[in-house]
Write a protein that holds these residues in place. Structure first.
Motif, PDB file in Angstrom:
ATOM      1  N   LYS A   3       0.837  -1.193   0.000  1.00  0.00           N
ATOM      2  CA  LYS A   3       0.000   0.000   0.000  1.00  0.00           C
ATOM      3  C   LYS A   3       0.874   1.246   0.000  1.00  0.00           C
ATOM      4  O   LYS A   3       1.877   1.325   0.717  1.00  0.00           O
ATOM      5  N   ARG A   4       0.497   2.224  -0.825  1.00  0.00           N
ATOM      6  CA  ARG A   4       1.207   3.507  -0.845  1.00  0.00           C
ATOM      7  C   ARG A   4       0.503   4.449   0.133  1.00  0.00           C
ATOM      8  O   ARG A   4      -0.695   4.707  -0.007  1.00  0.00           O
ATOM      9  N   VAL A   5       1.268   4.951   1.095  1.00  0.00           N
ATOM     10  CA  VAL A   5       0.696   5.798   2.139  1.00  0.00           C
ATOM     11  C   VAL A   5       1.488   7.086   2.239  1.00  0.00           C
ATOM     12  O   VAL A   5       2.728   7.063   2.340  1.00  0.00           O
ATOM     13  N   ILE A   6       0.772   8.193   2.207  1.00  0.00           N
ATOM     14  CA  ILE A   6       1.366   9.501   2.484  1.00  0.00           C
ATOM     15  C   ILE A   6       1.089   9.841   3.943  1.00  0.00           C
ATOM     16  O   ILE A   6      -0.036   9.704   4.424  1.00  0.00           O
ATOM     17  N   ALA A  24       5.769  -2.394   8.644  1.00  0.00           N
ATOM     18  CA  ALA A  24       4.729  -3.366   8.259  1.00  0.00           C
ATOM     19  C   ALA A  24       4.682  -3.611   6.759  1.00  0.00           C
ATOM     20  O   ALA A  24       3.837  -4.378   6.283  1.00  0.00           O
ATOM     21  N   GLY A  25       5.558  -2.947   5.990  1.00  0.00           N
ATOM     22  CA  GLY A  25       5.657  -3.238   4.567  1.00  0.00           C
ATOM     23  C   GLY A  25       5.026  -2.230   3.635  1.00  0.00           C
ATOM     24  O   GLY A  25       5.026  -2.444   2.412  1.00  0.00           O
ATOM     25  N   ALA A  26       4.504  -1.130   4.158  1.00  0.00           N
ATOM     26  CA  ALA A  26       3.901  -0.117   3.292  1.00  0.00           C
ATOM     27  C   ALA A  26       4.975   0.696   2.574  1.00  0.00           C
ATOM     28  O   ALA A  26       6.115   0.799   3.037  1.00  0.00           O
ATOM     29  N   HIS A  27       4.583   1.271   1.438  1.00  0.00           N
ATOM     30  CA  HIS A  27       5.440   2.227   0.722  1.00  0.00           C
ATOM     31  C   HIS A  27       5.056   3.614   1.232  1.00  0.00           C
ATOM     32  O   HIS A  27       3.967   4.102   0.936  1.00  0.00           O
ATOM     33  N   VAL A  28       5.958   4.249   1.984  1.00  0.00           N
ATOM     34  CA  VAL A  28       5.607   5.442   2.758  1.00  0.00           C
ATOM     35  C   VAL A  28       6.326   6.675   2.238  1.00  0.00           C
ATOM     36  O   VAL A  28       7.531   6.646   1.963  1.00  0.00           O
ATOM     37  N   HIS A 188      -0.034  11.089  -5.426  1.00  0.00           N
ATOM     38  CA  HIS A 188      -1.103  10.126  -5.196  1.00  0.00           C
ATOM     39  C   HIS A 188      -0.701   9.072  -4.173  1.00  0.00           C
ATOM     40  O   HIS A 188       0.479   8.736  -4.021  1.00  0.00           O
ATOM     41  N   ALA A 189      -1.709   8.536  -3.506  1.00  0.00           N
ATOM     42  CA  ALA A 189      -1.491   7.456  -2.540  1.00  0.00           C
ATOM     43  C   ALA A 189      -2.786   6.688  -2.341  1.00  0.00           C
ATOM     44  O   ALA A 189      -3.882   7.204  -2.601  1.00  0.00           O
ATOM     45  N   ASP A 190      -2.662   5.462  -1.870  1.00  0.00           N
ATOM     46  CA  ASP A 190      -3.841   4.674  -1.504  1.00  0.00           C
ATOM     47  C   ASP A 190      -4.462   5.195  -0.215  1.00  0.00           C
ATOM     48  O   ASP A 190      -5.678   5.134  -0.030  1.00  0.00           O
ATOM     49  N   GLU A 191      -3.614   5.685   0.695  1.00  0.00           N
ATOM     50  CA  GLU A 191      -4.061   6.209   1.984  1.00  0.00           C
ATOM     51  C   GLU A 191      -3.284   7.477   2.285  1.00  0.00           C
ATOM     52  O   GLU A 191      -2.076   7.560   2.008  1.00  0.00           O
ATOM     53  N   THR A 192      -3.966   8.452   2.871  1.00  0.00           N
ATOM     54  CA  THR A 192      -3.320   9.685   3.291  1.00  0.00           C
ATOM     55  C   THR A 192      -3.558   9.881   4.782  1.00  0.00           C
ATOM     56  O   THR A 192      -4.709   9.903   5.233  1.00  0.00           O
ATOM     57  N   VAL A 193      -2.481  10.012   5.524  1.00  0.00           N
ATOM     58  CA  VAL A 193      -2.553  10.234   6.962  1.00  0.00           C
ATOM     59  C   VAL A 193      -2.266  11.703   7.243  1.00  0.00           C
ATOM     60  O   VAL A 193      -1.219  12.227   6.840  1.00  0.00           O
ATOM     61  N   VAL A 194      -3.188  12.367   7.920  1.00  0.00           N
ATOM     62  CA  VAL A 194      -2.965  13.759   8.318  1.00  0.00           C
ATOM     63  C   VAL A 194      -2.507  13.763   9.765  1.00  0.00           C
ATOM     64  O   VAL A 194      -3.278  13.480  10.687  1.00  0.00           O
ATOM     65  N   ALA A 195      -1.227  14.064   9.934  1.00  0.00           N
ATOM     66  CA  ALA A 195      -0.634  14.202  11.268  1.00  0.00           C
ATOM     67  C   ALA A 195       0.086  15.544  11.297  1.00  0.00           C
ATOM     68  O   ALA A 195       1.257  15.651  11.651  1.00  0.00           O
ATOM     69  N   ALA A 196      -0.650  16.570  10.901  1.00  0.00           N
ATOM     70  CA  ALA A 196      -0.067  17.874  10.607  1.00  0.00           C
ATOM     71  C   ALA A 196      -0.228  18.884  11.728  1.00  0.00           C
ATOM     72  O   ALA A 196      -0.069  20.084  11.516  1.00  0.00           O
ATOM     73  N   GLY A 197      -0.561  18.411  12.933  1.00  0.00           N
ATOM     74  CA  GLY A 197      -0.625  19.310  14.070  1.00  0.00           C
ATOM     75  C   GLY A 197      -1.622  20.432  13.882  1.00  0.00           C
ATOM     76  O   GLY A 197      -2.787  20.203  13.512  1.00  0.00           O
ATOM     77  N   ALA A 198      -1.165  21.662  14.105  1.00  0.00           N
ATOM     78  CA  ALA A 198      -2.048  22.818  14.049  1.00  0.00           C
ATOM     79  C   ALA A 198      -2.654  23.037  12.667  1.00  0.00           C
ATOM     80  O   ALA A 198      -3.688  23.701  12.539  1.00  0.00           O
ATOM     81  N   ALA A 199      -2.041  22.501  11.618  1.00  0.00           N
ATOM     82  CA  ALA A 199      -2.557  22.676  10.254  1.00  0.00           C
ATOM     83  C   ALA A 199      -3.638  21.655   9.901  1.00  0.00           C
ATOM     84  O   ALA A 199      -4.194  21.701   8.799  1.00  0.00           O
ATOM     85  N   THR A 200      -3.950  20.769  10.815  1.00  0.00           N
ATOM     86  CA  THR A 200      -4.881  19.677  10.521  1.00  0.00           C
ATOM     87  C   THR A 200      -6.256  20.170  10.106  1.00  0.00           C
ATOM     88  O   THR A 200      -6.826  19.717   9.107  1.00  0.00           O
TER      89      THR A 200
END
Length: 357
Positions: A3-6, A24-28, A188-200
């Motif tokens: 899985k491609r994850v941003i 865990a094997g993701a493409h990050v 592009h990604a299969d999943e996007t994780v927002v861990a952007a703090g105050a910019a969330t």
């Protein structure tokens, strides 16, 4: 196929998620608007704890995360946690006793210590109460160095880290988040994780989602380097102290720091004066610099982690307790993103709970 994850954000939460995903094997791909290591992380007091006033579900999550810090120390070269313990007496005595009794009933090894015991633990304190509590299993770390160690470990597993790459908005197709828009176009990604703090909140708004949160400013003073004067963390009324590996004493009115209210330098100088009055050997040490960080805080004060409104392709991780919770949230987020399994310890902390919408 992997899985491609941003992961948007390279502070301690984003770095931990990236490491656990890569393991865990993701493409990050980690995407950071500024310098690698994040913004709020740099300005953290960096206390790893379970002993502040939290309801039991949050306490249990924090205890688990302390265990995960011990795991990560064994896995990642250069990741150093100082399990120094902390002295606590920053609330009125009756309240302190009640709080400690509750934690003891929950299984935390926190013990009452007398004035003489306080001075045996921290002999350089000039003013101590008749009693305090000592949480021996808690610790501290150097926040930026920790984020960078996690990111280096993620890179060693194949992750890429893009610094100085602001995300303009989340890219969406047919109701699914498919990546992020940057100055070079959509990544592009299969999943996007927002861990952007105050910019969330701003990023979520770009796909029509709302998260009630705040980002209060917190100022910490950093003294000039000194020989070792403190053995651990000190939480006294109006002044929380720790000494870094470089010898600087970091101080705030509490662990979150105080709002500078337009006079950051004045507040920093005042904190430094209190440090010098509180710690023998610090007299005349002087202020080296101060930091002001904006603490990303969901509206009810607790972590928001999971898929907001079950939006496909999007995962959210925002919390004020980033230093303590980074390893557990990184592990749980990676597991949920890649397998769909949600750990029971974060069941109370969905971003869709009513207090945040």
């Amino acid at each position: 196929m992997a899985k491609r994850v941003i992961v948007v954000g390279s502070g301690v939460i984003g770095a931990s998620i990236a490491f656990h995903l890569a393991k865990a094997g993701a493409h990050v791909s980690v995407i950071e608007a500024g310098e690698t290591g994040g913004i709020a992380t740099r300005a953290s007091w960096a206390w790893i704890n379970a002993s502040w006033g939290n309801p039991e579900p949050y306490f249990r999550l924090r205890v688990r995360s302390i265990a995960e810090w011990h795991r990560l120390q064994k896995e990642i070269p250069g990741l150093a946690v100082n399990w120094c313990g902390g002295l606590i007496w920053d609330v009125p005595p009756a309240e302190l006793d009640a709080y400690a009794k509750e934690r003891q009933n929950w299984g935390q090894p926190i013990r009452k210590v007398s004035r003489d015991e306080i001075l045996a633990i921290e002999p350089n304190l000039t003013s101590v109460p008749d009693f305090a509590y000592h949480a021996a299993t808690e610790g501290m770390l150097e926040p930026l160095a920790t984020s960078l160690a996690l990111l280096d470990a993620a890179r060693a597993l194949g992750a890429e880290v893009l610094a100085e790459t602001p995300v303009k908005w989340l890219a969406e197709e047919h109701g699914r988040v498919v990546g992020v828009m940057t100055d070079v176009g959509v990544i592009h990604a299969d999943e996007t994780v927002v861990a952007a703090g105050a910019a969330t909140a701003q990023l979520l708004d770009s796909v029509g989602l709302t998260l009630k949160m705040d980002a209060p400013a917190g100022l910490l003073s950093h003294s000039k380097p000194a020989p070792k004067l403190l053995n651990g963390l000190v939480m006294s009324p109006g002044l929380h102290l720790r000494q870094t590996a470089e010898g600087r004493i970091v101080a705030g009115t509490d662990f979150a720091g105080a709002d500078p209210e337009g006079d950051a330098e004045g507040l920093a100088l005042d904190l430094q004066a209190k440090v010098e009055a509180m710690v023998k050997g610090a007299e005349g040490l002087g202020l080296d610099f101060f930091t002001v960080g904006n603490r990303p805080t969901p509206a009810d004060g607790f972590s928001a982690i999971g898929r907001p409104h079950r939006r496909n392709g999007l995962y959210l991780a925002v919390t004020h307790s980033g230093i303590t919770l980074a390893p557990a949230l990184g592990l749980f987020a990676a597991t949920e993103i890649l397998t769909g399994a949600r750990d029971p310890l974060i069941s109370s902390f969905s971003p869709d709970r009513p207090s945040l919408s």
